[in-house]
Design an enzyme around this catalytic site. Sequence first.
Site, PDB file in Angstrom:
ATOM      1  N   LYS A 124       0.829  -1.204   0.000  1.00 38.61           N
ATOM      2  CA  LYS A 124       0.000   0.000   0.000  1.00 38.61           C
ATOM      3  C   LYS A 124       0.868   1.261   0.000  1.00 38.61           C
ATOM      4  O   LYS A 124       1.922   1.313   0.643  1.00 38.61           O
ATOM      5  CB  LYS A 124      -0.896  -0.045   1.240  1.00 38.61           C
ATOM      6  CG  LYS A 124      -1.988   0.990   1.329  1.00 38.61           C
ATOM      7  CD  LYS A 124      -2.840   0.700   2.570  1.00 38.61           C
ATOM      8  CE  LYS A 124      -3.919   1.717   2.817  1.00 38.61           C
ATOM      9  NZ  LYS A 124      -4.704   1.397   4.031  1.00 38.61           N
ATOM     10  N   SER A 205      -9.496   1.382   3.571  1.00 36.42           N
ATOM     11  CA  SER A 205      -8.695   2.189   2.673  1.00 36.42           C
ATOM     12  C   SER A 205      -7.699   1.392   1.838  1.00 36.42           C
ATOM     13  O   SER A 205      -7.126   1.925   0.889  1.00 36.42           O
ATOM     14  CB  SER A 205      -7.925   3.239   3.491  1.00 36.42           C
ATOM     15  OG  SER A 205      -6.998   2.625   4.375  1.00 36.42           O
ATOM     16  N   SER A 229      -9.800  -1.202   7.474  1.00 37.39           N
ATOM     17  CA  SER A 229      -9.160  -0.909   6.189  1.00 37.39           C
ATOM     18  C   SER A 229      -8.426  -2.078   5.558  1.00 37.39           C
ATOM     19  O   SER A 229      -8.022  -1.999   4.400  1.00 37.39           O
ATOM     20  CB  SER A 229      -8.213   0.290   6.324  1.00 37.39           C
ATOM     21  OG  SER A 229      -8.957   1.468   6.502  1.00 37.39           O
TER      22      SER A 229
END
Length: 540
Positions: A124, A205, A229
């Site tokens: 990420k 996220s 997330s």
Amino acid sequence: MNRRNFIKSSSVVSLSATSLTVAACNTPKKASAENDAQPFTDEFELNELTVNDLQKKMQSGQSSSAAITQLYLDRIQTIDKAGPGLNAVIEVNPDALTIAKTMDNERKAGKNRGPLHGIPVLIKDNIDTGDQMMTTAGALALEGHKAAKDAFIVTKLRDAGAVILGKTNLSEWANFRSTHSSSGWSSRGGQTRNPFVLDRSPCGSSSGSGSAVAANLCAVAVGTETDGSVIAPSSFCGVVGIKPTVGLLSRSGIIPISKTQDTAGPMARTVTDAAILLGAMVGVDPADTVTSESNGKSVKDYTTFLNAAGLSGKRIGLEKSFLEGHEGVVGLYKQAIEVLKKQGATIVDVDLLKPLGEIGGAEFTVLQYEFKDGVNHYLSTANARVKTLSDVIAFNKQNAAKAMPFFRQETLESSEAKAGLDSKEYIDALAKTRSTRQLIDRLMLVNKLDAICGTSIGFAGCIDLINGDYDTGFYFCPPAAMAGYPHITIPMGSVHGLPVGFSLIAGAYQEGALLTMGYAYEQASKKRVRPTFIRSLIPA
């Protein structure tokens, strides 16, 4: 109720009572003749291959890390940047093939670093890499920022022989920018799509990580979680996700929201692969003192906990509020319960969500304080043009047309308005969120439970850049998030082709126990399916 609204208003009871509808979505903006085709023909030769499958190819000489890495890079170009246009990868690593060739040379020389040797991994874009790639949390304010060194977990991955393939898009600032943002959208990376139905949300996220793993853009990926997330995008995208105990994995070198809730976590297509990735990242990091609590509680190989008979004799608490709501999701939940019973588990009805009461409001207060403190600390030593949260807010205002074309930054601004961590408001709010630990511990002790289960989150809603995310219901992430306890999600089935995940949570450092039960459920249910890349549920 969506995740941000839970944190802000904490109407916990409504999470399970809300009835969902499969709404019609608008066509994605980048739809073209190329991605209008239904269904997308997907003949990728590495589809659904596991880490062990790839290792066998490399060990036998049938393939190499360089060849596998090139196939994934081509795959990203073919369906992420073109074709269906998932937009899950924000940047590929220009050094990926060089790393892969180094791993091949080591293998030829008789060196094998372990199960991740030569395996391509996506991470990420809020996790530092000391290489040619940027670390931006998806924010234009951080565009151009290249970290001076790897995050601790990235160092661990490199040491394990992983090939850092690239970085994944995310909800900007890990979904802590606006109260009506669209999950998977960032000002730097644009909107990530759900590979099952392209105009549906991938959730966030860790949107790009979930979408990429589901679509076979990589072998495994790393996400991060504060509250949902890792779990929520894994559920929406039909993959396995693990949110570890806070302290099992280091957070140093990761753009923060909360020092008390943040953690990285593995995302994979199988429980086995998630276990392999988890073990590669554990370790005590002097730069993150919370990891000292994991000393003696972590293991290097979590696959030793995998047991197809692992549900036999277990007592599992059933979050009963999820027995109401959308009939499709409730039906899957009931099927999952039957699987547990058939595998020898005893089911005990419990009510974990309702007693949480107004704790969610306290959580939002905690996150605002810790976000301001953590981001200011991170930026103060970063190579970015902005050095404080105040600078970020000012940059966004000055570049509003590009940085805030759809929604604003009221969460950044409310966080900036908070005082320091010595504030009574913060201390009192933190005490409230920490009481979640006692609630879970007491519930498990009284009922002699090995875990508590629930529906991870509902199915994917429509992407709406104007109004933002809307209620998907059945949200089970806050208890483990606020407690800092581990949480695993495994595919449970789908509603109208949209995946839904099954969750198990337990006490601190019980990752092994959750993997045992999660693996047994996975093997008995076999609910993981490949994505369909359908443009929309609306008939052509």
